[in-house]
Design a protein around this motif. Structure first.
Motif, PDB file in Angstrom:
ATOM      1  N   SER A 192      -3.117  17.459   1.327  1.00  0.00           N
ATOM      2  CA  SER A 192      -2.513  16.245   0.765  1.00  0.00           C
ATOM      3  C   SER A 192      -3.316  15.673  -0.394  1.00  0.00           C
ATOM      4  CB  SER A 192      -2.354  15.186   1.864  1.00  0.00           C
ATOM      5  OG  SER A 192      -3.602  14.936   2.496  1.00  0.00           O
ATOM      6  N   ASP A 193      -4.597  16.033  -0.483  1.00  0.00           N
ATOM      7  CA  ASP A 193      -5.424  15.590  -1.614  1.00  0.00           C
ATOM      8  C   ASP A 193      -5.331  16.540  -2.805  1.00  0.00           C
ATOM      9  OD1 ASP A 193      -6.372  13.401  -0.160  1.00  0.00           O
ATOM     10  OD2 ASP A 193      -7.974  14.610   0.746  1.00  0.00           O
ATOM     11  N   HIS A 203      -1.934  24.567  10.313  1.00  0.00           N
ATOM     12  CA  HIS A 203      -2.850  23.533   9.808  1.00  0.00           C
ATOM     13  C   HIS A 203      -4.008  23.416  10.808  1.00  0.00           C
ATOM     14  CE1 HIS A 203      -4.447  19.629   8.633  1.00  0.00           C
ATOM     15  NE2 HIS A 203      -3.737  19.716   7.520  1.00  0.00           N
ATOM     16  N   PRO A 204      -5.251  23.299  10.335  1.00  0.00           N
ATOM     17  CA  PRO A 204      -6.396  23.237  11.254  1.00  0.00           C
ATOM     18  C   PRO A 204      -6.277  22.159  12.333  1.00  0.00           C
ATOM     19  CG  PRO A 204      -7.173  23.555   9.015  1.00  0.00           C
ATOM     20  CD  PRO A 204      -5.685  23.332   8.917  1.00  0.00           C
ATOM     21  N   GLU A 263       1.077  22.761   1.887  1.00  0.00           N
ATOM     22  CA  GLU A 263       0.934  22.209   3.235  1.00  0.00           C
ATOM     23  C   GLU A 263       2.297  22.092   3.930  1.00  0.00           C
ATOM     24  OE1 GLU A 263      -1.527  18.603   5.475  1.00  0.00           O
ATOM     25  OE2 GLU A 263      -1.303  18.623   3.291  1.00  0.00           O
ATOM     26  N   SER A 264       3.335  21.821   3.144  1.00  0.00           N
ATOM     27  CA  SER A 264       4.677  21.666   3.706  1.00  0.00           C
ATOM     28  C   SER A 264       5.236  22.971   4.280  1.00  0.00           C
ATOM     29  CB  SER A 264       5.638  21.137   2.631  1.00  0.00           C
ATOM     30  OG  SER A 264       5.700  22.031   1.532  1.00  0.00           O
ATOM     31  N   GLU A 265       4.636  24.118   3.898  1.00  0.00           N
ATOM     32  CA  GLU A 265       5.096  25.412   4.415  1.00  0.00           C
ATOM     33  C   GLU A 265       4.571  25.698   5.815  1.00  0.00           C
ATOM     34  OE1 GLU A 265       5.343  28.733   1.332  1.00  0.00           O
ATOM     35  OE2 GLU A 265       3.874  27.371   0.393  1.00  0.00           O
ATOM     36  N   LEU A 266       3.568  24.943   6.252  1.00  0.00           N
ATOM     37  CA  LEU A 266       2.995  25.159   7.581  1.00  0.00           C
ATOM     38  C   LEU A 266       3.791  24.393   8.632  1.00  0.00           C
ATOM     39  CD1 LEU A 266      -0.786  24.782   6.641  1.00  0.00           C
ATOM     40  CD2 LEU A 266       0.519  26.893   6.896  1.00  0.00           C
ATOM     41  N   LEU A 272      -8.881  26.147   3.888  1.00  0.00           N
ATOM     42  CA  LEU A 272      -8.596  27.324   4.697  1.00  0.00           C
ATOM     43  C   LEU A 272      -7.653  26.975   5.842  1.00  0.00           C
ATOM     44  CD1 LEU A 272     -12.139  28.976   4.967  1.00  0.00           C
ATOM     45  CD2 LEU A 272     -10.191  29.831   3.646  1.00  0.00           C
ATOM     46  N   ALA A 273      -6.654  27.839   6.055  1.00  0.00           N
ATOM     47  CA  ALA A 273      -5.737  27.663   7.174  1.00  0.00           C
ATOM     48  C   ALA A 273      -6.364  28.240   8.445  1.00  0.00           C
ATOM     49  CB  ALA A 273      -4.418  28.364   6.872  1.00  0.00           C
ATOM     50  N   HIS A 274      -5.708  28.018   9.579  1.00  0.00           N
ATOM     51  CA  HIS A 274      -6.084  28.661  10.833  1.00  0.00           C
ATOM     52  C   HIS A 274      -5.068  29.754  11.139  1.00  0.00           C
ATOM     53  CE1 HIS A 274      -8.881  25.491  12.907  1.00  0.00           C
ATOM     54  NE2 HIS A 274      -9.261  25.796  11.680  1.00  0.00           N
ATOM     55  N   THR A 275      -5.538  30.895  11.677  1.00  0.00           N
ATOM     56  CA  THR A 275      -4.643  31.973  12.092  1.00  0.00           C
ATOM     57  C   THR A 275      -4.735  32.160  13.604  1.00  0.00           C
ATOM     58  OG1 THR A 275      -6.318  33.699  11.716  1.00  0.00           O
ATOM     59  CG2 THR A 275      -4.841  33.164   9.877  1.00  0.00           C
TER      60      THR A 275
END
Length: 423
Positions: free
Chosen positions: A373-374, A293-294, A249-252, A379-382
């Motif tokens: 975080s859990d 992130h969504p 998550e930290s890469e987004l 799925l990410a958003h593009t």
């Protein structure tokens, strides 16, 4: 591709939103749910059969150890039947899963609530307009006449070498083309996008990953011997960088940009609206892509729109932004904004960019996920956008900046071209 769980939980919403695309999705959605129920039933039967077979195998081993050979042989016959049943069930399950996927591939993305209903581009909503439309001198010409007059683009030579829709840029025309590419890339990298040089051919999996296949198969040039496709846009190789990837998550967010030629077989019609640079089979484009992130993807979409606006404002071209209606929305998009430049010489608007949020539609095909975080995969958003497509930007510059003395180069481009006028 829509997720089956999402379809099961949002049947009415999906049918309602797809109606904006003028699609009656009731039957398709019911078929998906039926296929999924069959798949689940077969999976449960297979799991039970395999579990029973495993239990019997252990029991057979114990019987042999205790010397009860006859009982063991009886159970061996039963396990043989179970193995045959499990093979049958596995084949049925694979066939059902393939049929389900084939159906899912046919269902377009669900439009965002902001997407207006409508049938054609005439129903798109104008949401912004800026820039003054210049008053040209008497005798002003469209770009294809200017290209011939100043010997900067040769359409006939391109037709001789390859065919219609493959122009040859010459002299200051080629220099201006290169200047635009460099300027666009510099703007994008300054905004935080990482530049990539990407392949110009992709494999079938990449085409499926971003939704060009099977939807736009007829519009893509196919190299049959190698089963590769010439890219219709840098979106395809760029987004597929993240196929089968699990990010932290930290890469987004992730933002990339790249210049590529683009190849499209789309059938051309006749008339002034497709003359010259208005519609090509090969053209240059600089693209921006984001993985988000969504919860932040629509803020990112607004940021991409604002970014493209700054480019057009620096080029001092009159432009407008349209929110595409359901009938004009691309297969994979949830929400798209089109940018159009006004061509004074042609007295019409020319599309020069599409900026879109695909939400999880591409990510689901790509298996592009991030660990939230859990600690669970999500799925990410593009998103992607043209920043910008060159042919019609170039057409807009040639036509709107023409004077009786020649074609003036926009001030922002002069450090890149090394000249201030084409004459």
């Amino acid at each position: 591709m829509l997720q089956v769980a999402f379809i099961r939980e949002n049947k009415e919403l999906i049918v309602e939103r797809l109606a904006k695309r003028n699609i009656n999705a009731v039957q398709m959605i019911e078929e998906v749910i039926t296929f999924d129920e069959d798949r689940r039933r077969l999976q449960a039967e297979l799991d039970n059969t395999l579990a029973e077979s495993n239990t019997l195998s252990k029991e057979i081993g114990n019987l042999y150890k205790s010397g009860e050979v006859d009982k063991a042989n009886e159970l061996k016959a039963k396990t043989a039947q179970l193995k045959s049943s499990s093979k049958e069930l596995s084949e049925l399950l694979n066939a059902k899963a393939e049929a389900l996927n084939a159906l899912l591939y046919k269902i377009p993305n669900v439009p965002n609530e902001l997407v207006p209903a409508g049938n054609t581009d005439a129903d798109n909503e104008e949401v912004f307009r800026a820039g003054d439309i210049p008053v040209l001198y008497d005798g002003a010409q469209p770009h294809w006449e200017l290209a011939k007059k100043y010997d900067i683009i040769d359409f006939e030579l391109g037709n001789k070498i390859t065919g219609a829709g493959f122009p040859v840029y010459k002299g200051k025309g080629a220099r201006l083309q290169r200047a635009l590419i460099a300027y666009f890339l510099d703007k994008n990298t300054a905004a935080g996008y990482t530049e990539f040089q990407l392949p110009h051919l992709v494999n079938e999996a990449s085409g499926f990953g971003t939704g060009q296949l099977p939807d736009k198969e007829g519009q893509m040039y196919h190299v049959g011997e190698d089963n590769l496709y010439l890219i219709p846009t840098a979106e395809v190789p760029g987004t597929n960088i993240f196929r089968d990837v699990v990010l932290n998550e930290s890469e987004l967010p992730i933002g990339i940009t790249g210049y590529t030629p683009c190849f499209r077989r789309e059938a051309g019609s006749y008339g002034a609206h497709v003359r010259g640079l208005n519609r090509l089979h090969q053209f240059d484009k600089v693209e921006i892509l984001r993985v988000e992130h969504p919860s932040k993807s629509y803020d990112a979409l607004d940021g991409m729109v604002a970014h493209v606006k700054t480019i057009l404002e620096e080029l001092k071209l009159p432009y407008r932004i349209l929110r595409l209606c359901g009938g004009d929305l691309g297969f994979t998009s949830a929400l798209t904004y089109d940018f159009e430049v006004f061509s004074t010489a042609q007295d019409r608007w020319l599309e020069i960019s599409s900026v879109s949020n695909f939400e999880t539609f591409q990510a689901n095909r790509l298996k592009l996920r991030f660990k939230n975080s859990d600690g669970k995969n999500e799925l990410a958003h593009t998103l992607n956008g043209s920043s910008l497509a060159l042919p019609r930007v170039l057409a807009g510059i040639l036509e709107n900046y023409q004077t009786e003395e020649g074609i003036v180069i926009p001030e922002i481009l002069r450090p890149y071209t090394g000249f201030s006028i084409i004459n």
